[in-house]
Design an enzyme around this catalytic site. Structure first.
Site, PDB file in Angstrom:
ATOM      1  NE  ARG A 235      -4.191  -1.792   0.261  1.00 57.42           N
ATOM      2  CZ  ARG A 235      -4.220  -2.840  -0.826  1.00 57.42           C
ATOM      3  NH1 ARG A 235      -3.272  -3.128  -1.453  1.00 57.42           N
ATOM      4  NH2 ARG A 235      -5.416  -3.434  -0.618  1.00 57.42           N
ATOM      5  CD  GLU A 264      -2.610   3.013  -5.575  1.00 57.14           C
ATOM      6  OE1 GLU A 264      -3.756   2.603  -5.366  1.00 57.14           O
ATOM      7  OE2 GLU A 264      -1.651   2.633  -5.126  1.00 57.14           O
ATOM      8  CG  HIS A 283      -1.984  -1.251  -6.583  1.00 56.22           C
ATOM      9  ND1 HIS A 283      -2.535  -0.081  -5.448  1.00 56.22           N
ATOM     10  CD2 HIS A 283      -2.235  -2.137  -5.919  1.00 56.22           C
ATOM     11  CE1 HIS A 283      -2.463  -0.859  -4.455  1.00 56.22           C
ATOM     12  NE2 HIS A 283      -2.256  -2.039  -4.718  1.00 56.22           N
TER      13      HIS A 283
END
Length: 318
Positions: A235, A264, A283
């Site tokens: 994360r 993000e 990601h």
């Protein structure tokens, strides 16, 4: 019954059989209209009237949960639940499930890929070669080096096995680490500070909580070797990106590989993107054909079991 499905990969033809399972228990399926995780302000309209929700990396806040009184089950497509307000869900009587272990191999492989990319400068050499340059560049060998794994869960364990295959010594920090497992698998469980000081490569595999936010900040960068390679496939909030930028600019960080960001998607002009010893991916750690299929199967099974029996049939709730 109405169900919201937000992971965009769930709409691929390869998952048509799983969607058919959902269609067998509901009257309507609502899909994510975007190609990104949903913001909190976008969710209430989509969740209106929904009893079930297969959730990607959406921001499921307390406000979202309070706005959706008919919601019964949130089935996370993935392991992390830091973007779901679990306390609010519990108060509302909503069952929250996830898919532990479904993507551990995929994420560990990306972590190793980022390590190798940093060590051998693969992305920057690829760009320069394509542009017509023929650069002589010395990378570093990871064989014989020390890998520090922060968080020895399923992903960390997979990565340690891969690192041993490359001839690395492995240190691990995990307050809940199993000493017997460590002994059997040639790991050394150490204190966090010792890992930071002694590692040539550090890979983060932690959930994002209040206690782990900015677990890597100015103080931790100061303890690391100037040549250290830092990788985060967990994360974004685990790393203080302002401190990381300062370390890159000062030359006190050998390189950083990021699959997750504090914001993000990150801005295209993110200051870290200007440096060749920074390697970034969107990601995507969990996104292999095998892992996404496994996550989809587990998420659908959790949702159907939760809606029909009040608990997931074979997997854990959180």
């Amino acid at each position: 019954m109405k169900i919201l499905v937000t992971p965009t990969s769930m709409r691929e033809a390869s998952n048509s059989d799983l969607i058919a399972q959902l269609e067998g228990i509901c009257d309507e399926i609502v899909y994510n209209p975007h190609t990104r995780p949903l913001r909190a302000d976008e969710l209430p309209d989509l969740l209106t009237g929904c009893e079930g929700y297969v959730a990607g990396l959406d921001f499921v806040t307390a406000e979202v949960i309070r706005a959706c009184p008919e919601l019964k089950v949130i089935s996370r497509y993935g392991t992390g639940v830091d973007r779901v307000d679990l306390a609010a869900a519990k108060e509302a009587g909503i069952l929250v499930t996830n898919t532990p272990g479904a993507n551990s191999t995929a994420v560990a492989e990306l972590a190793m890929g980022l390590i190798l990319s940093l060590a051998r400068r693969i992305p920057s050499l690829d760009r320069s070669t394509r542009s017509g340059d023929w650069v002589h560049s010395n990378g570093v060998e990871i064989s014989g080096g020390t890998l520090g794994i922060v968080g020895l869960g399923a992903i960390g364990k997979k990565l340690s096995t891969m690192a041993h295959g490359f001839g690395m010594t492995v240190l691990a920090y995990d307050p809940y680490g199993d000493p017997e497992y460590a002994t059997l698998h040639d790991l050394a469980l150490v204190e966090f500070e010792k890992l930071l000081v002694e590692s040539d490569v550090i890979s983060l595999h932690l959930p994002l909580t209040q206690s782990t936010r900015h677990v890597i900040g100015p103080e931790q960068f100061h303890l690391m070797k100037d040549s250290v390679l830092l990788v985060n496939t967990s994360r974004g909030g685990l790393i203080d990106e302002t401190a990381a930028l300062a370390a890159i600019r000062a030359g006190t960080l050998g390189g950083i590989g990021l699959d997750a960001f504090e914001e993000e998607p990150p801005r295209a002009d993110h200051a870290l993107f200007a440096f060749d010893n920074v390697v970034v991916t969107p990601h995507t750690g969990a996104h292999t054909t095998t892992a996404t299929r496994r996550m989809a199967e587990m998420a659908i099974d959790n949702l159907i079991s939760g809606l029909t029996s009040g608990s997931p049939s074979s997997l854990r709730s959180v």
